[in-house]
Design an enzyme around this catalytic site. Structure first.
Site, PDB file in Angstrom:
ATOM      1  N   ASN A   9      16.436   1.144 -58.964  1.00 31.80           N
ATOM      2  CA  ASN A   9      16.804   0.205 -57.901  1.00 31.80           C
ATOM      3  C   ASN A   9      15.873  -0.993 -58.014  1.00 31.80           C
ATOM      4  O   ASN A   9      14.711  -0.919 -57.638  1.00 31.80           O
ATOM      5  CB  ASN A   9      16.659   0.898 -56.537  1.00 31.80           C
ATOM      6  CG  ASN A   9      16.861  -0.065 -55.379  1.00 31.80           C
ATOM      7  OD1 ASN A   9      17.337  -1.184 -55.566  1.00 31.80           O
ATOM      8  ND2 ASN A   9      16.498   0.373 -54.183  1.00 31.80           N
ATOM      9  N   TRP A  10      16.422  -2.084 -58.530  1.00 30.02           N
ATOM     10  CA  TRP A  10      15.569  -3.251 -58.788  1.00 30.02           C
ATOM     11  C   TRP A  10      15.279  -4.050 -57.526  1.00 30.02           C
ATOM     12  O   TRP A  10      14.502  -5.013 -57.569  1.00 30.02           O
ATOM     13  CB  TRP A  10      16.217  -4.153 -59.840  1.00 30.02           C
ATOM     14  CG  TRP A  10      16.209  -3.563 -61.220  1.00 30.02           C
ATOM     15  CD1 TRP A  10      15.652  -2.366 -61.595  1.00 30.02           C
ATOM     16  CD2 TRP A  10      16.774  -4.132 -62.399  1.00 30.02           C
ATOM     17  NE1 TRP A  10      15.837  -2.163 -62.936  1.00 30.02           N
ATOM     18  CE2 TRP A  10      16.526  -3.232 -63.458  1.00 30.02           C
ATOM     19  CE3 TRP A  10      17.472  -5.314 -62.670  1.00 30.02           C
ATOM     20  CZ2 TRP A  10      16.952  -3.478 -64.765  1.00 30.02           C
ATOM     21  CZ3 TRP A  10      17.899  -5.555 -63.965  1.00 30.02           C
ATOM     22  CH2 TRP A  10      17.635  -4.650 -65.001  1.00 30.02           C
ATOM     23  N   LYS A  11      15.968  -3.714 -56.430  1.00 27.56           N
ATOM     24  CA  LYS A  11      15.772  -4.452 -55.174  1.00 27.56           C
ATOM     25  C   LYS A  11      15.964  -5.951 -55.440  1.00 27.56           C
ATOM     26  O   LYS A  11      16.790  -6.320 -56.280  1.00 27.56           O
ATOM     27  CB  LYS A  11      14.404  -4.108 -54.563  1.00 27.56           C
ATOM     28  CG  LYS A  11      14.213  -2.581 -54.472  1.00 27.56           C
ATOM     29  CD  LYS A  11      13.054  -2.149 -53.648  1.00 27.56           C
ATOM     30  CE  LYS A  11      12.983  -0.626 -53.616  1.00 27.56           C
ATOM     31  NZ  LYS A  11      11.936  -0.108 -52.736  1.00 27.56           N
ATOM     32  N   HIS A  96      20.024   2.586 -47.901  1.00 30.85           N
ATOM     33  CA  HIS A  96      18.606   2.495 -48.260  1.00 30.85           C
ATOM     34  C   HIS A  96      17.803   2.106 -47.016  1.00 30.85           C
ATOM     35  O   HIS A  96      18.255   1.305 -46.192  1.00 30.85           O
ATOM     36  CB  HIS A  96      18.396   1.460 -49.368  1.00 30.85           C
ATOM     37  CG  HIS A  96      17.029   1.543 -49.976  1.00 30.85           C
ATOM     38  ND1 HIS A  96      15.920   1.018 -49.338  1.00 30.85           N
ATOM     39  CD2 HIS A  96      16.587   2.112 -51.111  1.00 30.85           C
ATOM     40  CE1 HIS A  96      14.850   1.261 -50.083  1.00 30.85           C
ATOM     41  NE2 HIS A  96      15.224   1.928 -51.168  1.00 30.85           N
ATOM     42  N   GLU A  98      15.456   0.140 -46.581  1.00 26.38           N
ATOM     43  CA  GLU A  98      15.231  -1.302 -46.416  1.00 26.38           C
ATOM     44  C   GLU A  98      16.463  -1.987 -45.829  1.00 26.38           C
ATOM     45  O   GLU A  98      16.341  -2.943 -45.057  1.00 26.38           O
ATOM     46  CB  GLU A  98      14.823  -1.913 -47.764  1.00 26.38           C
ATOM     47  CG  GLU A  98      13.405  -1.486 -48.147  1.00 26.38           C
ATOM     48  CD  GLU A  98      13.136  -1.436 -49.640  1.00 26.38           C
ATOM     49  OE1 GLU A  98      13.940  -1.961 -50.436  1.00 26.38           O
ATOM     50  OE2 GLU A  98      12.104  -0.833 -50.015  1.00 26.38           O
ATOM     51  N   GLU A 168      14.413   9.673 -49.661  1.00 29.51           N
ATOM     52  CA  GLU A 168      13.313   8.728 -49.860  1.00 29.51           C
ATOM     53  C   GLU A 168      12.478   8.654 -48.585  1.00 29.51           C
ATOM     54  O   GLU A 168      12.844   7.924 -47.640  1.00 29.51           O
ATOM     55  CB  GLU A 168      13.862   7.328 -50.166  1.00 29.51           C
ATOM     56  CG  GLU A 168      14.684   7.248 -51.436  1.00 29.51           C
ATOM     57  CD  GLU A 168      14.727   5.841 -51.984  1.00 29.51           C
ATOM     58  OE1 GLU A 168      14.463   5.672 -53.173  1.00 29.51           O
ATOM     59  OE2 GLU A 168      14.994   4.881 -51.226  1.00 29.51           O
ATOM     60  N   GLY A 174       7.025   2.421 -52.359  1.00 33.02           N
ATOM     61  CA  GLY A 174       6.200   1.274 -52.722  1.00 33.02           C
ATOM     62  C   GLY A 174       4.745   1.398 -52.306  1.00 33.02           C
ATOM     63  O   GLY A 174       4.014   0.418 -52.315  1.00 33.02           O
ATOM     64  N   SER A 208       7.648   6.086 -54.891  1.00 28.12           N
ATOM     65  CA  SER A 208       6.513   6.080 -55.818  1.00 28.12           C
ATOM     66  C   SER A 208       6.695   7.044 -56.989  1.00 28.12           C
ATOM     67  O   SER A 208       5.748   7.712 -57.411  1.00 28.12           O
ATOM     68  CB  SER A 208       5.204   6.353 -55.063  1.00 28.12           C
ATOM     69  OG  SER A 208       4.963   5.323 -54.109  1.00 28.12           O
ATOM     70  N   GLY A 229      12.062   2.552 -57.741  1.00 25.29           N
ATOM     71  CA  GLY A 229      11.889   1.125 -57.503  1.00 25.29           C
ATOM     72  C   GLY A 229      10.979   0.503 -58.546  1.00 25.29           C
ATOM     73  O   GLY A 229      11.389   0.185 -59.659  1.00 25.29           O
ATOM     74  N   GLY A 230       9.715   0.349 -58.204  1.00 25.56           N
ATOM     75  CA  GLY A 230       8.763  -0.381 -59.036  1.00 25.56           C
ATOM     76  C   GLY A 230       8.733   0.021 -60.504  1.00 25.56           C
ATOM     77  O   GLY A 230       8.701  -0.840 -61.394  1.00 25.56           O
TER      78      GLY A 230
END
Ligand code: 13P
Length: 247
Positions: A9-11, A96, A98, A168, A174, A208, A229-230
């Site tokens: 998920n590149w956001k 999600h 966010e 999640e 993150g 994470s 993510g990251g």
């Protein structure tokens, strides 16, 4: 052997051009990733048009990060499931944390989006998770099972068979503070049990996840991969993570 899914998920990262540079570097690395790992990239909407022809219906699947619940209409700024399908999108993340926190997604709209994705032939990745306050209050299971039931209760067995879930914990996203694999496994068992028909649904862990901890998650019986993510933003990192998922 179980099928695993690793979804990046590149956001709100990477332009169309940057996304293509990622894919050009990533595709040669995919050969080293065991076939049992389904690889999904979820770039921003604006990169779907540039990434899609590069993936060209091959091993790496295309996903989106959100979808509207209607096919078309007066919804300024929104993107519908048929619009995603046009670019070869196969997966879409819904719910999600966010989106729930910053864009007003609710249990109801998450359900509508899930239904719309299924109706259009997309695989929804339905994300649930608790805040640190809920966790500290011992309310994790009550919260995530409520979210899961709100999204999925009453869907047909055929639709439920096409759903992917993601657990999640918000406090792990993150932050570098990942959830203990055994704890995530226990929460996922509760998620799987709370709606009849989810027994075989893939459930991904997110929060994470890194190349050096993914195997601890996928070693758990309830965990079928990662929503990342990251660590999905760098080609070498995400390729290593996907390879390591297989143990
Ligand atoms: P991080 O992997 O950066 O913690 O993000 C997790 C996530 O939100 C994936 O959807």
């Amino acid at each position: 052997m179980r099928q695993l899914i690793c979804a990046g998920n590149w956001k709100m990262h990477k332009t169309g051009r940057e996304s293509v540079a990622f894919v050009d570097a990533f595709l040669p690395l995919v050969r080293a990733i065991p076939e049992r790992v389904e690889i999904v990239l979820c770039p921003p909407f604006t990169a779907l048009a540039t990434v899609s022809p590069k993936l060209n219906g091959g091993r790496v699947r295309l996903g989106a990060q959100d979808v509207h619940w209607d096919e078309s209409g007066a919804f300024t700024g929104a993107i519908s499931a048929p619009m995603l399908r046009e670019y070869g999108v196969q997966y879409v993340i819904v719910g999600h944390s966010e989106r729930r926190e910053y864009f007003g997604d609710t249990d109801l709209t998450v359900r509508l989006k899930t239904v719309a994705a299924l109706a259009a032939g997309l695989t929804p990745i339905v994300a649930v998770g608790e805040t640190i306050e809920l966790r500290d209050a011992g309310k994790t299971l009550a919260h995530v099972t409520l979210q899961t039931r709100a999204a999925l209760d009453g869907l047909s067995p055929a639709d439920l068979a096409r759903v992917v879930l993601a657990y999640e914990p918000i406090w792990a996203i993150g932050t570098g503070r990942s959830c203990h694999p055994a704890e995530a496994n226990a929460v996922m068992a509760a998620i799987r049990a709370c709606v009849p028909g989810l027994r075989d649904a893939p459930i991904l862990y997110g929060g994470s996840v890194k190349p050096d901890n993914i195997a601890e998650y996928t070693a758990q019986p309830e965990i079928d991969g990662g929503l990342v993510g990251g660590a999905s933003l760098d080609p070498a990192s995400f390729a290593a993570l996907c390879a390591n998922a297989s143990g």
